[in-house]
Scaffold this active site. Structure first.
Site, PDB file in Angstrom:
ATOM      1  N   GLU A  92      27.031  80.669  71.895  1.00 23.25           N
ATOM      2  CA  GLU A  92      27.979  80.550  73.075  1.00 23.25           C
ATOM      3  C   GLU A  92      29.412  81.546  72.812  1.00 23.25           C
ATOM      4  OE1 GLU A  92      26.948  75.702  73.495  1.00 23.25           O
ATOM      5  OE2 GLU A  92      29.087  76.551  72.650  1.00 23.25           O
ATOM      6  N   CYS A 105      37.032  81.865  70.582  1.00 22.19           N
ATOM      7  CA  CYS A 105      35.717  81.951  69.554  1.00 22.19           C
ATOM      8  C   CYS A 105      34.714  82.381  69.632  1.00 22.19           C
ATOM      9  CB  CYS A 105      36.289  80.617  69.802  1.00 22.19           C
ATOM     10  SG  CYS A 105      35.238  79.835  68.710  1.00 22.19           S
ATOM     11  N   CYS A 112      22.527  77.219  63.197  1.00 24.85           N
ATOM     12  CA  CYS A 112      22.968  77.094  62.280  1.00 24.85           C
ATOM     13  C   CYS A 112      22.568  76.932  61.228  1.00 24.85           C
ATOM     14  CB  CYS A 112      24.808  77.109  62.354  1.00 24.85           C
ATOM     15  SG  CYS A 112      25.077  76.134  60.965  1.00 24.85           S
ATOM     16  N   CYS A 116      25.271  70.119  59.432  1.00 21.40           N
ATOM     17  CA  CYS A 116      26.187  69.349  60.209  1.00 21.40           C
ATOM     18  C   CYS A 116      26.081  68.303  61.007  1.00 21.40           C
ATOM     19  CB  CYS A 116      27.800  69.568  60.383  1.00 21.40           C
ATOM     20  SG  CYS A 116      28.491  70.738  59.376  1.00 21.40           S
ATOM     21  N   CYS A 119      27.425  67.997  64.832  1.00 26.60           N
ATOM     22  CA  CYS A 119      27.702  69.294  65.550  1.00 26.60           C
ATOM     23  C   CYS A 119      26.359  69.622  65.932  1.00 26.60           C
ATOM     24  CB  CYS A 119      27.995  70.940  64.500  1.00 26.60           C
ATOM     25  SG  CYS A 119      27.968  72.647  65.133  1.00 26.60           S
ATOM     26  N   GLU A 160      27.468  80.061  60.522  1.00 27.51           N
ATOM     27  CA  GLU A 160      28.053  79.550  59.037  1.00 27.51           C
ATOM     28  C   GLU A 160      28.448  80.907  59.018  1.00 27.51           C
ATOM     29  OE1 GLU A 160      30.618  77.881  56.989  1.00 27.51           O
ATOM     30  OE2 GLU A 160      30.806  79.852  56.314  1.00 27.51           O
ATOM     31  N   SER A 191      36.204  80.069  59.768  1.00 29.24           N
ATOM     32  CA  SER A 191      36.358  78.980  59.593  1.00 29.24           C
ATOM     33  C   SER A 191      34.422  78.584  59.020  1.00 29.24           C
ATOM     34  CB  SER A 191      35.492  78.249  60.587  1.00 29.24           C
ATOM     35  OG  SER A 191      35.954  76.942  60.650  1.00 29.24           O
ATOM     36  N   SER A 214      36.303  73.412  56.401  1.00 25.62           N
ATOM     37  CA  SER A 214      36.076  72.476  56.884  1.00 25.62           C
ATOM     38  C   SER A 214      35.725  71.424  56.118  1.00 25.62           C
ATOM     39  CB  SER A 214      35.153  72.387  57.733  1.00 25.62           C
ATOM     40  OG  SER A 214      35.090  73.431  59.342  1.00 25.62           O
ATOM     41  N   HIS A 216      36.218  67.459  55.998  1.00 21.74           N
ATOM     42  CA  HIS A 216      35.865  66.337  57.073  1.00 21.74           C
ATOM     43  C   HIS A 216      35.567  64.845  56.071  1.00 21.74           C
ATOM     44  CE1 HIS A 216      35.575  69.583  60.003  1.00 21.74           C
ATOM     45  NE2 HIS A 216      34.429  69.737  59.821  1.00 21.74           N
ATOM     46  N   CYS A 333      31.974  72.913  70.444  1.00 22.83           N
ATOM     47  CA  CYS A 333      30.546  73.224  69.867  1.00 22.83           C
ATOM     48  C   CYS A 333      29.365  73.419  69.564  1.00 22.83           C
ATOM     49  CB  CYS A 333      30.543  73.716  68.000  1.00 22.83           C
ATOM     50  SG  CYS A 333      32.613  73.003  67.378  1.00 22.83           S
TER      51      CYS A 333
HETATM   52  N1  SAH Z   1      30.185  77.019  59.956  1.00 19.33           N
HETATM   53  C1  SAH Z   1      31.699  76.552  60.374  1.00 19.33           C
HETATM   54  C2  SAH Z   1      31.837  77.385  61.571  1.00 19.33           C
HETATM   55  C3  SAH Z   1      32.205  76.780  63.557  1.00 19.33           C
HETATM   56  S1  SAH Z   1      32.033  74.854  63.404  1.00 19.33           S
HETATM   57  C4  SAH Z   1      32.842  75.373  59.813  1.00 19.33           C
HETATM   58  O1  SAH Z   1      31.960  74.612  59.492  1.00 19.33           O
HETATM   59  O2  SAH Z   1      34.026  75.221  59.242  1.00 19.33           O
HETATM   60  C5  SAH Z   1      33.711  74.867  63.766  1.00 19.33           C
HETATM   61  C6  SAH Z   1      34.438  73.862  63.305  1.00 19.33           C
HETATM   62  O3  SAH Z   1      34.059  72.510  64.165  1.00 19.33           O
HETATM   63  C7  SAH Z   1      33.873  72.834  62.560  1.00 19.33           C
HETATM   64  O4  SAH Z   1      35.152  72.710  61.372  1.00 19.33           O
HETATM   65  C8  SAH Z   1      33.089  71.799  62.149  1.00 19.33           C
HETATM   66  O5  SAH Z   1      32.898  71.403  61.697  1.00 19.33           O
HETATM   67  C9  SAH Z   1      34.095  71.556  63.510  1.00 19.33           C
HETATM   68  N2  SAH Z   1      33.306  70.961  64.677  1.00 19.33           N
HETATM   69  C10 SAH Z   1      31.698  71.264  64.885  1.00 19.33           C
HETATM   70  N3  SAH Z   1      30.891  70.141  65.614  1.00 19.33           N
HETATM   71  C11 SAH Z   1      32.282  69.091  66.285  1.00 19.33           C
HETATM   72  C12 SAH Z   1      32.440  68.516  67.453  1.00 19.33           C
HETATM   73  N4  SAH Z   1      31.261  67.643  67.319  1.00 19.33           N
HETATM   74  N5  SAH Z   1      33.557  67.308  66.904  1.00 19.33           N
HETATM   75  C13 SAH Z   1      34.673  68.129  66.761  1.00 19.33           C
HETATM   76  N6  SAH Z   1      34.561  69.144  65.269  1.00 19.33           N
HETATM   77  C14 SAH Z   1      33.601  69.645  65.494  1.00 19.33           C
END
Ligand code: SAH
Length: 348
Positions: A92, A105, A112, A116, A119, A160, A191, A214, A216, A333
């Site tokens: 995407e 973006c 990945c 997480c 995600c 990532e 990120s 990130s 969180h 995402c």
């Molecule tokens: N791997 C990297 C970049 C990809 S994700 C990272 O972890 O930062 C980009 C951002 O979107 C990250 O902050 C991730 O935690 C967040 N993200 C992913 N899925 C999400 C979701 N369902 N709701 C909100 N943020 C999300």
């Protein structure tokens, strides 16, 4: 022999290729110019002799993916693309319009492996990393499709980027090429979920990009429930890496904090976060979580988000709440791709 990727090459490399075929070096620069102007078919590169076109097409692919799905938001001009590379890999990519310019973006990997739990991209694991040229190809594809210059890039899509370190850094350098897209490092954000050794390595690269981490959660146990990577690196180690990055580059680090109802949105969490970040050159970006099917996670209600934000502000932390863009087009995402696969299409 497998075909090589044209977008992987710099001007010098292209010159070497054409010289190897017995053509003058300037033909290499012509190929470069076509690609950056958005001509993606070798046979459309009209000023090249047809024999050279044929030879190139035998040995190379451009690296440009095809657009297999495109959704335009009714609300805010956000466009979400589903792109397919020559090996069938699907990623995407999102175009966002802000007052300051047009942002793309990009996804850094197909799938990945960070896992997480909130995600959508993590679900199928890692398929493969994308090369620098394939990353660049996402930006060129959007720029050609919209006809508008891309001014900013965020490496914040699926994958990532620090798990694909060399290609991500190569991509950043390619973006800045004066005869290419000419996107300066201050217009680029990367990120990461917080891979500490790579954050330090990135700081030592001497780049001027914005690092976004990130986080969180404000304690290790909560963070580990949301992000398995937290079992490897403690929050304190991540912050130490970020301090090093800020000190080495003079750049402010952004911390992303996805607010998940009942998991990390309590007043104590805000308090702890504020004390962790006290005195650091940083800001916090709160993201009400985008609920992904099957995760069971929900967004806190608006007043709770506001309260969390206010608590940070009162404690001297610079904080923004991420505006939701393109909600009607599965803007979060990995969601467009997840939907595409669910509709019965096969995809990597
Ligand atoms: N791997 C990297 C970049 C990809 S994700 C990272 O972890 O930062 C980009 C951002 O979107 C990250 O902050 C991730 O935690 C967040 N993200 C992913 N899925 C999400 C979701 N369902 N709701 C909100 N943020 C999300």
């Amino acid at each position: 022999m497998s075909q090589r990727v044209l977008l992987e090459m710099d001007i010098q490399g292209l010159k070497e290729v054409v010289k190897g075929y017995g053509y003058p070096a300037y033909r290499g620069k012509q190929i470069w110019d076509w690609l950056y102007k958005g001509t993606f078919e070798i046979t459309d590169m009209k000023n090249l002799p047809w024999q050279l076109q044929e030879r190139l097409a035998m040995d190379f692919v451009t690296g440009i993916p095809s657009i297999i799905k495109k959704r335009v938001s009714k609300f805010d001009d956000t466009i979400k693309y589903l792109l397919k590379y020559h090996d069938g890999s699907i990623v995407e990519c999102v175009r966002l319009v802000y007052r300051f310019g047009t942002t793309v973006c990009v996804s850094s990997q197909v799938g990945c492996r960070m896992g997480c739990t909130f995600c959508a991209s993590a679900k199928g694991g890692l398929v493969r990393s994308l090369s620098s040229g394939e990353l660049l190809a996402q930006v060129l594809t959007v720029q050609r499709d919209t006809g508008k210059r891309v001014s900013n890039v965020v490496i914040m899509g699926s994958g990532e980027p620090l798990d694909n370190f060399d290609n991500a850094v190569g991509f950043i350098r390619m973006l800045g090429h004066k005869e290419g897209l000419n996107i300066g490092q201050r217009h680029i954000t990367l990120s990461t979920c917080g891979l500490v050794p790579e954050i330090i390595r990135l700081a030592d690269e001497g780049l001027q990009i914005t690092l976004s981490v990130s986080l969180h959660a404000a304690d290790d146990a909560t963070r580990a429930r949301l992000m398995p990577v937290a079992k490897k690196y403690k929050i304190e180690e991540v912050l130490e890496g970020c301090r090093y990055y800020a000190q080495r580059t003079g750049r402010r680090v952004t911390f992303e904090y996805a607010l998940v109802e009942g998991r990390n949105d309590r007043p104590e969490d805000a308090q702890r976060l504020a004390s962790l970040l006290k005195g650091m050159l940083c800001n916090v970006n709160l993201i009400p979580v985008n609920p992904v099917e099957g995760s069971g996670y929900r967004q806190p209600d608006r007043s709770r988000v506001r309260e969390f934000k206010d608590m940070l502000t009162q404690r001297g932390i610079a904080v923004t709440v991420r505006r939701e863009m393109g909600r009607d087009i599965a803007g979060a995402c990995g969601q467009l791709k997840a939907g595409y696969i669910k509709e019965g299409n096969i995809g990597n």
